[in-house]
Design a protein around this motif. Structure first.
Motif, mmCIF file in Angstrom:
data_model
loop_
_atom_site.group_PDB
_atom_site.id
_atom_site.type_symbol
_atom_site.label_atom_id
_atom_site.label_comp_id
_atom_site.label_asym_id
_atom_site.label_seq_id
_atom_site.Cartn_x
_atom_site.Cartn_y
_atom_site.Cartn_z
ATOM 1 N N GLU A 29 0.833 -1.201 0.000
ATOM 2 C CA GLU A 29 0.000 0.000 0.000
ATOM 3 C C GLU A 29 0.871 1.257 0.000
ATOM 4 N N TYR A 30 1.924 1.260 0.818
ATOM 5 C CA TYR A 30 2.843 2.390 0.858
ATOM 6 C C TYR A 30 3.464 2.623 -0.522
ATOM 7 N N ASN A 31 3.919 1.550 -1.153
ATOM 8 C CA ASN A 31 4.560 1.679 -2.459
ATOM 9 C C ASN A 31 3.594 2.203 -3.520
ATOM 10 N N GLU A 32 2.341 1.750 -3.486
ATOM 11 C CA GLU A 32 1.346 2.243 -4.433
ATOM 12 C C GLU A 32 1.094 3.737 -4.235
ATOM 13 N N LEU A 33 0.982 4.164 -2.987
ATOM 14 C CA LEU A 33 0.765 5.585 -2.707
ATOM 15 C C LEU A 33 1.981 6.423 -3.104
ATOM 16 N N ARG A 34 3.174 5.895 -2.836
ATOM 17 C CA ARG A 34 4.405 6.588 -3.205
ATOM 18 C C ARG A 34 4.487 6.737 -4.728
#
Length: 66
Positions: A29-34
């Motif tokens: 999720e963090y990587n998608e938002l980043r």
């Protein structure tokens, strides 16, 4: 923050495997938002005809994953 999250998972009697799976899900999720944020910065930089780094600097952010 991660320590608090891991502690809450263990206090709920989650197995180590469940903790790892939850952590991986949060990393995804963090990587998608980043990635979304970087794409938006690229759109802005293209529109302003400057580098993404300059857009980040203008907003007061670093391009590092700190």
């Amino acid at each position: 923050m991660i320590d608090t999250y891991a502690y809450s998972m263990f206090s709920k009697n989650c197995s180590p495997t469940d903790v790892v799976k939850a952590h991986i899900a949060r990393l995804r999720e963090y990587n998608e938002l980043r990635d979304l944020g970087l794409r938006l910065a690229q759109i802005v930089s293209t529109d302003k005809r400057c580098s993404v780094k300059e857009v980040f600097a203008e907003l007061g952010h670093s391009m590092n994953d700190d």
